[in-house]
Write an enzyme that holds these catalytic residues in place. Structure first.
Site, mmCIF file in Angstrom:
data_model
loop_
_atom_site.group_PDB
_atom_site.id
_atom_site.type_symbol
_atom_site.label_atom_id
_atom_site.label_comp_id
_atom_site.label_asym_id
_atom_site.label_seq_id
_atom_site.Cartn_x
_atom_site.Cartn_y
_atom_site.Cartn_z
ATOM 1 N N GLU A 15 45.303 45.523 41.847
ATOM 2 C CA GLU A 15 45.861 45.289 42.731
ATOM 3 C C GLU A 15 47.344 44.137 42.978
ATOM 4 O OE1 GLU A 15 41.810 47.166 44.336
ATOM 5 O OE2 GLU A 15 42.894 45.874 42.122
ATOM 6 N N CYS B 215 41.458 41.493 46.639
ATOM 7 C CA CYS B 215 42.290 42.448 47.502
ATOM 8 C C CYS B 215 43.202 43.222 48.460
ATOM 9 C CB CYS B 215 42.796 43.214 46.273
ATOM 10 S SG CYS B 215 42.020 42.686 44.266
#
Length: 163
Positions: free
Chosen positions: A67, A98
């Site tokens: 991510e 993330c």
């Protein structure tokens, strides 16, 4: 078990398959197979503006999650760290790090495949995404191609244990 059509729109499936391609590339490199793509919503068509895959081992970097790589790539592509008209598709529910980055990027939407009962921060373990005390909320859709995403992870760890 949900069919593909029940678990997401055709565009969701297309973009999750792109994230799965990134995850497979990560697995081929010996990384935990997690992949992500950032998609910018357009008036007529949406397009991938950032791709990422786990690279923590290759880069010796604990922040090199799929991510994070996809968010960085999208920000470079768009010339802005704010990704307000973008969605992220990731094969595994994001961790707290993330999820926090997604909130700061002001993403419009998170779509993930497999839930993460050990570290998921979109509701499984923590609720960083859409926490009532944070200043940004986004739409969340989980379970898109969940079986395929989960099997990729299970197979990777099963193979690791047999080595």
């Amino acid at each position: 078990m949900m069919s593909d059509l029940e678990s997401g729109t055709m565009s969701d499936l297309e973009f999750m398959r792109a994230a799965l391609d990134e995850a497979r590339s990560a697995a081929a490199a010996g990384e935990v197979p997690v992949g992500a793509v950032v998609v910018q919503r357009g008036a007529i068509v949406s397009a991938i503006v950032g791709r990422g895959q786990n690279r923590v081992l290759r880069e010796l970097d604990p922040t090199a999650h799929a991510e994070m790589a996809a968010l960085r790539a999208a920000a470079r592509t768009l010339g802005n760290y704010r990704l307000a008209e973008c969605s992220i598709y990731v094969t595994l529910e994001p961790c707290a790090m993330c999820a926090g980055a997604m909130v700061h990027a002001r993403l419009e939407r998170l779509v993930y495949g497999a839930a993460d009962p050990k570290a998921g921060a979109a509701g499984s373990v923590l609720s960083v995404i859409n926490h009532p005390r944070l200043n940004h909320a986004m739409e969340v859709s989980g379970g898109v191609l969940a079986e395929e995403c989960g099997e990729l992870l299970r197979g990777f760890f099963r193979e690791r244990r047999t080595r």
